[in-house]
Design a protein around this motif. Structure first.
Motif, mmCIF file in Angstrom:
data_model
loop_
_atom_site.group_PDB
_atom_site.id
_atom_site.type_symbol
_atom_site.label_atom_id
_atom_site.label_comp_id
_atom_site.label_asym_id
_atom_site.label_seq_id
_atom_site.Cartn_x
_atom_site.Cartn_y
_atom_site.Cartn_z
ATOM 1 N N THR A 56 1.993 2.367 -12.379
ATOM 2 C CA THR A 56 2.317 3.788 -12.541
ATOM 3 C C THR A 56 1.365 4.435 -13.542
ATOM 4 N N GLY A 57 1.001 3.705 -14.570
ATOM 5 C CA GLY A 57 0.103 4.237 -15.582
ATOM 6 C C GLY A 57 -1.326 4.406 -15.127
ATOM 7 N N PHE A 58 -1.832 3.504 -14.288
ATOM 8 C CA PHE A 58 -3.251 3.601 -13.954
ATOM 9 C C PHE A 58 -3.572 4.332 -12.659
ATOM 10 N N VAL A 59 -2.621 4.472 -11.763
ATOM 11 C CA VAL A 59 -2.924 5.080 -10.461
ATOM 12 C C VAL A 59 -3.495 6.501 -10.575
ATOM 13 N N LYS A 68 -12.249 1.193 -12.528
ATOM 14 C CA LYS A 68 -11.293 0.119 -12.809
ATOM 15 C C LYS A 68 -10.582 0.434 -14.124
ATOM 16 N N PRO A 69 -9.256 0.344 -14.143
ATOM 17 C CA PRO A 69 -8.512 0.663 -15.362
ATOM 18 C C PRO A 69 -8.871 -0.262 -16.517
ATOM 19 N N GLN A 123 -7.627 6.922 2.492
ATOM 20 C CA GLN A 123 -8.237 5.629 2.784
ATOM 21 C C GLN A 123 -9.206 5.263 1.665
ATOM 22 N N HIS A 124 -9.242 3.981 1.336
ATOM 23 C CA HIS A 124 -10.244 3.466 0.398
ATOM 24 C C HIS A 124 -10.235 4.265 -0.908
ATOM 25 N N PRO A 125 -9.070 4.328 -1.585
ATOM 26 C CA PRO A 125 -8.977 5.174 -2.778
ATOM 27 C C PRO A 125 -9.829 4.700 -3.955
ATOM 28 N N TRP A 126 -10.226 3.420 -3.938
ATOM 29 C CA TRP A 126 -11.141 2.894 -4.951
ATOM 30 C C TRP A 126 -11.884 1.720 -4.340
ATOM 31 N N PRO A 127 -12.987 1.315 -4.948
ATOM 32 C CA PRO A 127 -13.885 0.351 -4.306
ATOM 33 C C PRO A 127 -13.244 -0.951 -3.831
ATOM 34 N N LYS A 130 -9.499 -1.339 0.537
ATOM 35 C CA LYS A 130 -10.037 -0.762 1.774
ATOM 36 C C LYS A 130 -9.004 0.016 2.589
ATOM 37 N N ASP A 131 -7.727 -0.132 2.289
ATOM 38 C CA ASP A 131 -6.664 0.526 3.047
ATOM 39 C C ASP A 131 -6.240 1.810 2.324
ATOM 40 N N THR A 132 -5.060 2.333 2.652
ATOM 41 C CA THR A 132 -4.567 3.551 2.028
ATOM 42 C C THR A 132 -3.910 3.260 0.682
#
Length: 161
Positions: A56-59, A68-69, A123-127, A130-132
């Protein structure tokens, strides 16, 4: 249904199942070490809550930057991080730990509601993913909870059997 309601419904079902697993057990039983591996049921709940709070904190920042957090640097040794998080909550009674678990879940659900379908369907919210984002939350939170649910169900079965 929307992605928001799908994720919330799935996480709510899994949490209900988790809570039902140990319903009716005494506080002494919930606090008994060595029931789930080396941990008590209360310790497992502390672990689950800590991970939910972390996600919850890093999203939000991760969605905004993709970076990367910083907390991941503290988690290079996952077992050590888990032990520290569980130890931080050792002073809580089982009922206080259940309340903390509920608070962690409510904060997560508020985040999900606030993000909405557009963000959850991204899709692909961070490196590394690869999914949602919805799939990440279901895997990272729901999958993690399911893993511990199965261990708790086996432990509670032994306790009750």
């Amino acid at each position: 249904m929307s992605a928001t309601s799908d994720v919330i419904e799935s996480l709510t079902r899994s949490r209900h199942t988790l809570l039902e697993t140990f319903a009716g057990l005494s506080n002494a039983t919930l606090d008994q070490k060595g029931v789930v591996g080396e941990w008590s049921i209360k310790n497992v709940l502390a672990h689950v809550a800590a991970w939910e709070q972390t996600v919850t904190g890093f999203v939000p920042e991760r969605l905004a930057t993709g970076a990367k957090p910083a907390i991941f640097a503290q988690m290079t040794d996952e077992d050590t991080w888990n032990e520290k998080e569980v130890a931080r909550h050792e002073h809580l009674t089982p009922q206080e730990q259940v309340q903390q678990l509920a608070a962690a879940r409510e904060a997560l659900l508020q985040l999900i509601r606030g993000l909405g379908d557009e963000a959850l369907n991204r899709q692909h919210p961070w490196p590394e993913w690869k999914d949602t984002l919805a799939a990440y939350l279901l895997d990272s939170i729901g999958g993690h909870e399911q893993e511990h649910l199965e261990a708790m169900q086996a432990a509670v079965g032994r306790l009750r059997g």
